[in-house]
Design a protein around this motif. Structure first.
Motif, mmCIF file in Angstrom:
data_model
loop_
_atom_site.group_PDB
_atom_site.id
_atom_site.type_symbol
_atom_site.label_atom_id
_atom_site.label_comp_id
_atom_site.label_asym_id
_atom_site.label_seq_id
_atom_site.Cartn_x
_atom_site.Cartn_y
_atom_site.Cartn_z
ATOM 1 N N LYS A 110 -19.772 -31.542 102.469
ATOM 2 C CA LYS A 110 -18.391 -31.108 102.237
ATOM 3 C C LYS A 110 -17.525 -31.423 103.456
ATOM 4 O O LYS A 110 -18.024 -31.590 104.570
ATOM 5 C CB LYS A 110 -18.334 -29.612 101.919
ATOM 6 N N PHE A 111 -16.208 -31.480 103.222
ATOM 7 C CA PHE A 111 -15.262 -31.692 104.316
ATOM 8 C C PHE A 111 -14.044 -30.816 104.088
ATOM 9 O O PHE A 111 -13.763 -30.379 102.966
ATOM 10 C CB PHE A 111 -14.841 -33.168 104.414
ATOM 11 N N ILE A 112 -13.332 -30.524 105.177
ATOM 12 C CA ILE A 112 -12.094 -29.761 105.078
ATOM 13 C C ILE A 112 -10.932 -30.689 105.397
ATOM 14 O O ILE A 112 -11.021 -31.533 106.301
ATOM 15 C CB ILE A 112 -12.103 -28.531 106.015
ATOM 16 N N GLY A 113 -9.865 -30.572 104.626
ATOM 17 C CA GLY A 113 -8.690 -31.407 104.828
ATOM 18 C C GLY A 113 -7.550 -30.905 103.974
ATOM 19 O O GLY A 113 -7.692 -29.959 103.192
ATOM 20 N N SER A 114 -6.385 -31.518 104.149
ATOM 21 C CA SER A 114 -5.229 -31.179 103.324
ATOM 22 C C SER A 114 -5.154 -32.183 102.184
ATOM 23 O O SER A 114 -4.769 -33.333 102.381
ATOM 24 C CB SER A 114 -3.941 -31.199 104.160
ATOM 25 N N GLN A 115 -5.568 -31.747 100.995
ATOM 26 C CA GLN A 115 -5.588 -32.619 99.816
ATOM 27 C C GLN A 115 -4.282 -32.458 99.030
ATOM 28 O O GLN A 115 -3.714 -31.362 98.975
ATOM 29 C CB GLN A 115 -6.779 -32.302 98.907
ATOM 30 N N SER A 116 -3.846 -33.534 98.416
ATOM 31 C CA SER A 116 -2.567 -33.498 97.703
ATOM 32 C C SER A 116 -2.595 -32.522 96.544
ATOM 33 O O SER A 116 -1.556 -31.988 96.153
ATOM 34 C CB SER A 116 -2.228 -34.904 97.188
ATOM 35 N N SER A 117 -3.770 -32.258 95.964
ATOM 36 C CA SER A 117 -3.836 -31.382 94.788
ATOM 37 C C SER A 117 -4.051 -29.924 95.141
ATOM 38 O O SER A 117 -3.771 -29.043 94.328
ATOM 39 C CB SER A 117 -4.982 -31.844 93.878
ATOM 40 N N THR A 118 -4.534 -29.622 96.357
ATOM 41 C CA THR A 118 -4.907 -28.241 96.677
ATOM 42 C C THR A 118 -4.282 -27.710 97.955
ATOM 43 O O THR A 118 -4.327 -26.510 98.193
ATOM 44 C CB THR A 118 -6.435 -28.133 96.828
ATOM 45 N N GLY A 119 -3.708 -28.561 98.791
ATOM 46 C CA GLY A 119 -3.376 -28.125 100.127
ATOM 47 C C GLY A 119 -4.661 -28.094 100.939
ATOM 48 O O GLY A 119 -5.633 -28.780 100.628
ATOM 49 N N VAL A 120 -4.709 -27.281 101.996
ATOM 50 C CA VAL A 120 -5.911 -27.205 102.828
ATOM 51 C C VAL A 120 -7.037 -26.583 102.010
ATOM 52 O O VAL A 120 -6.896 -25.504 101.446
ATOM 53 C CB VAL A 120 -5.652 -26.370 104.097
ATOM 54 N N ALA A 121 -8.177 -27.290 101.925
ATOM 55 C CA ALA A 121 -9.312 -26.807 101.129
ATOM 56 C C ALA A 121 -10.572 -27.507 101.581
ATOM 57 O O ALA A 121 -10.536 -28.559 102.226
ATOM 58 C CB ALA A 121 -9.074 -27.061 99.636
ATOM 59 N N ILE A 122 -11.715 -26.894 101.258
ATOM 60 C CA ILE A 122 -13.016 -27.521 101.486
ATOM 61 C C ILE A 122 -13.405 -28.226 100.197
ATOM 62 O O ILE A 122 -13.465 -27.597 99.141
ATOM 63 C CB ILE A 122 -14.069 -26.473 101.889
ATOM 64 N N ALA A 123 -13.659 -29.526 100.275
ATOM 65 C CA ALA A 123 -13.937 -30.334 99.082
ATOM 66 C C ALA A 123 -15.333 -30.954 99.174
ATOM 67 O O ALA A 123 -15.860 -31.186 100.262
ATOM 68 C CB ALA A 123 -12.881 -31.423 98.919
ATOM 69 N N ASN A 124 -15.885 -31.212 98.010
ATOM 70 C CA ASN A 124 -17.226 -31.810 97.908
ATOM 71 C C ASN A 124 -17.113 -33.332 97.999
ATOM 72 O O ASN A 124 -16.430 -33.955 97.202
ATOM 73 C CB ASN A 124 -17.861 -31.399 96.582
ATOM 74 N N MET A 125 -17.786 -33.920 98.991
ATOM 75 C CA MET A 125 -17.742 -35.371 99.129
ATOM 76 C C MET A 125 -19.089 -36.008 98.789
ATOM 77 O O MET A 125 -19.301 -37.188 99.042
ATOM 78 C CB MET A 125 -17.320 -35.768 100.549
ATOM 79 N N SER A 126 -19.992 -35.191 98.189
ATOM 80 C CA SER A 126 -21.293 -35.734 97.777
ATOM 81 C C SER A 126 -21.328 -36.012 96.281
ATOM 82 O O SER A 126 -22.281 -36.602 95.778
ATOM 83 C CB SER A 126 -22.410 -34.756 98.154
ATOM 84 N N SER A 127 -20.300 -35.602 95.545
ATOM 85 C CA SER A 127 -20.207 -35.899 94.115
ATOM 86 C C SER A 127 -18.748 -35.807 93.693
ATOM 87 O O SER A 127 -17.927 -35.226 94.397
ATOM 88 C CB SER A 127 -21.057 -34.924 93.290
#
Length: 477
Positions: A446-463
């Motif tokens: 997982k990684f943390i970043g500011s995503q266009s759909s969620t704002g700052v969030a932890i997202a899954n980068m393995s799937s």
């Protein structure tokens, strides 16, 4: 004889009364014990059905919670789209203004080119005139050719003016050439910046719309599951109602059987009372024959009572007791919603501050293109991906200078293999352009970043989406 007939009538009446009760078409073929066993069996079935209903209702509740979370995410996406559309509109205005400025610059360039051409003609004429005179005409000759002192003074002024004019022409010529080069450079730079901005904005819009589409598809899927589960609940409740009706019916049968048995007992009692009354009357009216008449009537009563008991016993013995056990079955529903709100980092990692700094913005921020470059944006959780990474590393004491973009961040850190990725590493993704998105790896895929759909969030980068767009580029500080 008369007494004997009277006694016979009384006994017959009692037996007929008792027989009519026994002959009632009730459920006496089954004993109360049988009925109670059936009732317990059905109650067990109801318990199983009710357990399934409770499990299905729990699943519906979990789906509704997931749906509510997804609805909030969609709202944040729509806000991000709104903010970015506003940024696009603002940029379009700037583009229009810059295009107008470019048009003016082009006009100035044309004017400069004309002035330069005119000066070139003047200098060319001077050169031709000088060549035609053999190159011997000098300013001294002009002065010595004066016809009077006044003419000399005039010629001195003319020579000075000519010299100054020639120098001014050359100086202005060089200045105009330099200005022309600077303005051309400025125009080319603005065009390049506008082109790059246009590409980023259009790519960002496409990315946000894609993530919104994915969220809407997931929302539709959740609604479908909720409808499916609600249908299951309705079916289970119908089954439960049918079983409840069976329980009520059996309870009614048990009550009817109890009433029937009570009536039999009451009829037997009445028969015995009638027999005793007949015996007393016989003893009173015929003292001599009382013993004989009593003995002739008592066997009848005893026989009647015996027959009644035998009938009742037969009714009980002919019924069979059936008991069955129904195993309760219920469905287990799994909820794979994996929501991370914080990241546990070993204390030995000095980049833990960069990883955990953004936790306070999770669910409390919004993506804004160009955001995160002012204290007001930071206070309100308004970041784009680059600005968030700059800010997060700054919380760990890593100063990357003034906030740039993803291309600028490529110049920082040491590039390492994705197979050696560690928490705190900077990771890049190919979205609307190569290296169009950046975040900080937190471990566990997982990684943390500011995503266009969620704002700052932890997202899954393995799937899923981010696994498909991770380009394998990892930088370490």
């Amino acid at each position: 004889m008369i007494l004997r007939k009277k006694l016979l009538v009384l006994s017959t009446t009692a037996m007929l009364s008792l027989g009519s009760i026994v002959a009632v078409p009730a459920v006496h073929a089954e004993s109360i014990s049988d009925l109670q066993n059936q009732q317990q069996t059905i109650q067990g079935q109801r318990s199983g059905v009710q357990s399934e209903i409770n499990a299905a209702l729990a699943k519906i509740k979990a789906l509704q919670i997931e749906q509510a979370t997804l609805t909030e995410q969609i709202l944040r996406i729509e806000q991000a789209i709104k903010d970015n559309n506003a940024k696009i509109d603002e940029t379009k205005v700037q583009i229009d203004e810059t295009n107008a400025e470019i048009k003016k610059l082009k006009e100035d360039i044309v004017a400069l080119q004309k002035r330069i051409e005119q000066r070139n003609e003047v200098l060319k004429e001077r050169a031709v005139s000088y060549q035609e005179s053999g190159g011997n005409v000098s300013y001294i000759e002009v002065l010595l050719g004066a016809t009077s002192f006044g003419n000399f003074i005039d010629r001195v002024g003319a020579v000075a003016t000519m010299v100054e004019a020639d120098q001014d022409i050359l100086t202005q010529h060089e200045a105009d050439k330099k200005e022309l080069e600077e303005k051309q450079t400025a125009v080319e730079t603005k065009l390049a910046d506008l082109t790059s901005m246009k590409i980023e904005l259009e790519g960002m819009r496409a990315q946000i719309e894609e993530q919104k589409s994915q969220s809407l598809q997931l929302s539709a899927s959740l609604k479908g599951k909720e409808t499916e589960t609600a249908t299951l609940v309705a079916d289970l409740k119908k089954r439960d109602a049918n079983l409840a009706a069976q329980v009520v019916k059996i309870q009614g049968d048990i009550t009817a059987e109890l009433n029937r048995q009570a009536e039999i007992a009451a009829a037997k009692k009445r028969a015995e009372e009638l027999a005793e009354k007949a015996a007393r009357e016989a003893a009173k009216n015929a003292p001599k024959e009382s013993t004989k008449k009593k003995s002739s009537s008592e066997p009848s009563v005893t026989k009647s009572s015996s027959n009644s008991s035998t009938t009742n016993s037969s009714s009980k013995n002919n019924s069979t007791t059936n008991s069955s056990t129904t195993n309760n079955s219920s469905k287990n529903y799994d909820n794979n919603d994996d929501t991370n709100t914080s990241v546990s980092i070993p204390p030995s990692r000095n980049l833990s501050a960069a990883i955990t700094a953004g936790n306070k913005y999770i669910g409390n921020s919004v993506y804004v293109f160009g955001g995160g470059r002012s204290q007001s944006d930071i206070n309100n959780g308004r970041f784009d991906c680059s600005a968030f990474v700059y800010w997060a590393y700054a919380q760990a004491g890593i100063n990357l200078g003034s906030v740039g973009n993803t291309d600028t961040l490529l110049n920082y850190g040491t590039k390492v293999s994705a197979s050696d990725m560690q928490p705190g590493d900077m990771v890049f993704f190919d979205t609307y352009k190569k290296n169009g998105h950046v975040g900080i790896y937190v471990g566990g895929g997982k990684f943390i970043g500011s995503q266009s759909s969620t704002g700052v969030a932890i997202a899954n980068m393995s799937s899923g989406y981010w696994a498909q767009h991770f380009n394998g580029r990892v930088h370490r500080f």
